[in-house]
Design a protein around this motif. Structure first.
Motif: not given
Length: 236
Positions: A121-127
């Motif tokens: 999961i992308d740490d910045k977007t949470g997706k």
């Protein structure tokens, strides 16, 4: 006259008969590719079969080439996500498609996402990060099955054949959303970045997309360095 030709090609490519024929060929390529990866087909037989099938597909998919820039294969990322310095992570020395899962080269660019805890999961977007088709094409091989005990290095992967005469390859996905024979459009979501694959699954490997490109030479996929195309690509 040119407009009429393009219209005819568009109608041909969208006809049910065309779709059925291309899907049939792509399914056969997918089955053959699985046998190559598993080492259950003789090299000479595999070469002959692949050449025949890809030649059939190229005739079906023949269309005017495009000079449009590629779409960068990761949604929300740019070329600075490519590993190495100026793309020097690419190395095709010794690569042979017929070696299947046993080849030792790295004819690819690893494109890394922000994922310190390695959960995909992308740490910045949470997706999850979407994997995008670099340009129009048709899926010729893929698998959505992979287990941590597997020695298959590509994990959940996708091969896309493009009418310009090249193949793009997307590996280590967490999930894929296409099947052999599916037409894909430039920028279309085809997968999500993951950590599948023998080496990519290990903690020492940061989460990334393994991206390769191949020309067809003598009927077989031969890698070329796509760094220039990636640098010129359009981010989404």
């Amino acid at each position: 006259m040119k407009k009429l030709l393009l219209l005819f090609i568009a109608v041909l490519f969208t006809s049910p008969l065309f779709a059925q024929d291309t899907r049939s060929v792509c399914i056969k390529i997918n089955e053959l590719n699985s046998r190559v990866l598993n080492g259950t087909v003789k090299r000479a037989d595999a070469a002959k079969q692949f050449k025949t099938l890809i030649n059939q597909l190229s005739k079906m998919m023949h269309a005017p080439g495009t000079s449009e820039p590629w779409t960068f294969p990761l949604q929300g990322y740019k070329t600075n996500a490519i590993g190495g310095t100026n793309g020097n992570g690419y190395s095709d020395k010794g690569y042979n498609y017929l070696d299947g899962n046993k080849h030792t080269a790295h004819p690819a660019h690893d494109i890394f996402i922000h994922d310190k805890d390695q959960d995909g999961i992308d740490d910045k977007t949470g997706k999850a990060v979407d994997v995008l088709a670099v340009t129009d094409g048709v899926v010729i091989a893929c698998t959505n099955q992979w287990q941590p005990a597997s020695t298959m290095r590509g994990g959940k992967f996708i091969w896309v054949y493009h009418p310009e005469g090249f193949i793009s390859y997307y590996a280590h996905n967490r999930a894929i959303f296409v099947q052999p024979g599916d037409e894909v459009k430039q920028g279309q979501k085809i997968a999500e970045v993951g950590r599948t694959g023998f080496n990519a699954y290990k903690k020492r490997s940061p989460t990334h997309l393994h991206f390769s490109a191949f020309h067809i030479k003598d009927g077989l996929p031969v890698p070329f360095n796509p760094y220039r195309q990636l640098v010129k690509s359009t981010a989404q």
